[in-house]
Design a protein around this motif. Structure first.
Motif, PDB file in Angstrom:
ATOM      1  N   ASP A  62       0.789  -1.292   0.036  1.00 15.86           N
ATOM      2  CA  ASP A  62      -0.109   0.056   0.036  1.00 15.86           C
ATOM      3  C   ASP A  62       0.819   1.253   0.045  1.00 15.86           C
ATOM      4  O   ASP A  62       0.473   2.343  -0.651  1.00 15.86           O
ATOM      5  N   GLU A  63       2.013   1.297   0.690  1.00 16.65           N
ATOM      6  CA  GLU A  63       2.939   2.162   0.736  1.00 16.65           C
ATOM      7  C   GLU A  63       3.427   2.843  -0.580  1.00 16.65           C
ATOM      8  O   GLU A  63       3.621   3.784  -0.921  1.00 16.65           O
ATOM      9  N   GLU A 108       0.749   4.405  -2.580  1.00 21.86           N
ATOM     10  CA  GLU A 108       0.328   5.777  -2.281  1.00 21.86           C
ATOM     11  C   GLU A 108       1.534   6.726  -2.737  1.00 21.86           C
ATOM     12  O   GLU A 108       1.118   8.011  -3.287  1.00 21.86           O
ATOM     13  N   ARG A 149       0.813   7.410  -6.278  1.00 22.01           N
ATOM     14  CA  ARG A 149      -0.495   8.224  -6.325  1.00 22.01           C
ATOM     15  C   ARG A 149      -0.013   9.678  -6.454  1.00 22.01           C
ATOM     16  O   ARG A 149      -0.412  10.566  -7.008  1.00 22.01           O
ATOM     17  N   GLN A 150       0.674   9.883  -5.082  1.00 24.90           N
ATOM     18  CA  GLN A 150       1.520  11.299  -5.006  1.00 24.90           C
ATOM     19  C   GLN A 150       2.252  11.902  -6.275  1.00 24.90           C
ATOM     20  O   GLN A 150       2.199  12.997  -6.460  1.00 24.90           O
TER      21      GLN A 150
END
Length: 308
Positions: A138-139, A142, A145-146
């Protein structure tokens, strides 16, 4: 986009075109296959796997989504690469939404940033699709995404794995919500506008991409010369030619005593029988066409890029 519509549903029916845009191997064709529910686009780990821009169609009572699958955007090294890039960028014209597929298993790089700029220049709604979530934590998702939000603005974000099917439905619903009210552009039972001959040629080329490495896959083009259905025996006779650029490549494709060509034919026939729903007789020949990837006329005769 079709010039005429095939009819309206009720006033709440939504429809539109969404372009699948991304770098090579971002998962565009895999996602299209997952959405349609069966294989209509070939996949492999080789760049330039997708050489055709085509429409895939998903129709439900509430909406019709027309997905424009495009070649992966990349730094071109020959006329074929330039043609494929042009085809992908043209896929951004006249659409309702642009879905940028970002591979979560690879760091966000300059190539991704360049593709984002092409997407951001479009007037269409913009969807960030974080793909291959089954390969990362998940990290990492993310972080991707950023990075994508630092590079552009997005109307919707979806994280998914087309391979496992995780959140594919979420992508479908996200796209449907961005579509305008409109007509049904294609018949409800139609799932692609590709011709049978093109699909057959691509299924054959896929087996070559998955069997060989280095330069050989890029140098291969496939043309279906003839197809004939024999109703009495429920048999489809297919005659196709595999084109390469050099005699050495021809030898590799054929293999010792024809072993490699036989393997390609067997693997392709299995897929084709499932796709066509009949027995298949597949006749494959290999011919040399020198440096065809540098010949724009030949590229378009194969139907690659803007050739169709």
């Amino acid at each position: 986009m079709p010039e005429q519509t095939l009819g309206y549903r009720d006033e709440s029916f939504r429809s539109g075109f969404v372009a699948m845009i991304g770098r090579p191997n971002a998962g565009k064709s895999t996602l299209v296959n997952a959405i349609v529910g069966h294989k209509i686009a070939i996949t492999s780990d080789t760049a330039q796997t997708t050489r055709h821009r085509f429409n895939a169609v998903l129709t439900r009572p509430e909406f019709q989504l027309v997905m424009v699958d495009t070649p992966g955007l990349h730094k071109p090294h020959d006329a074929l690469g330039e043609e494929l890039n042009e085809s992908a960028i043209k896929g951004l014209e006249g659409i309702d939404a642009a879905a940028f597929l970002l591979d979560c298993s690879k760091p966000f790089g300059r190539g991704d940033a360049w593709v984002v700029r092409q997407v951001q220049a479009s007037k269409a709604k913009k969807i960030l699709v974080l793909t291959k979530t089954d390969l990362v934590d998940d990290e990492t998702v993310e972080a991707q995404r950023q990075a994508a939000f630092e590079a552009g603005k997005w109307d919707s974000v979806v994280a998914l794995s087309a391979l496992t099917g995780e959140n594919v439905e979420g992508f479908i619903q996200a796209v449907a919500e961005l579509m305008p009210e409109g007509p049904m552009w294609f018949p409800a039972d139609m799932d692609t506008d590709q011709s049978i001959e093109v699909i057959v040629a691509e299924f054959i080329r896929e087996k070559i991409l998955r069997s060989f490495f280095d330069e050989v896959p890029h140098a291969v083009g496939v043309a279906v010369e003839e197809m004939e259905y024999v109703k009495k025996s429920d048999l489809e006779r297919i005659y196709a030619t595999i084109y390469v650029e050099h005699d050495s490549q021809k030898g590799i494709i054929i293999g010792k005593k024809g072993s490699a060509l036989k393997r390609i034919g067997t693997e392709a026939r299995n897929d084709l029988e499932q796709f066509l729903g009949s027995k298949v007789f597949l006749d494959l020949r290999v011919k040399v066409r020198k440096n065809w990837r540098r010949d724009l006329n030949q590229i378009r005769r194969f139907g690659y890029g803007e050739g169709i």
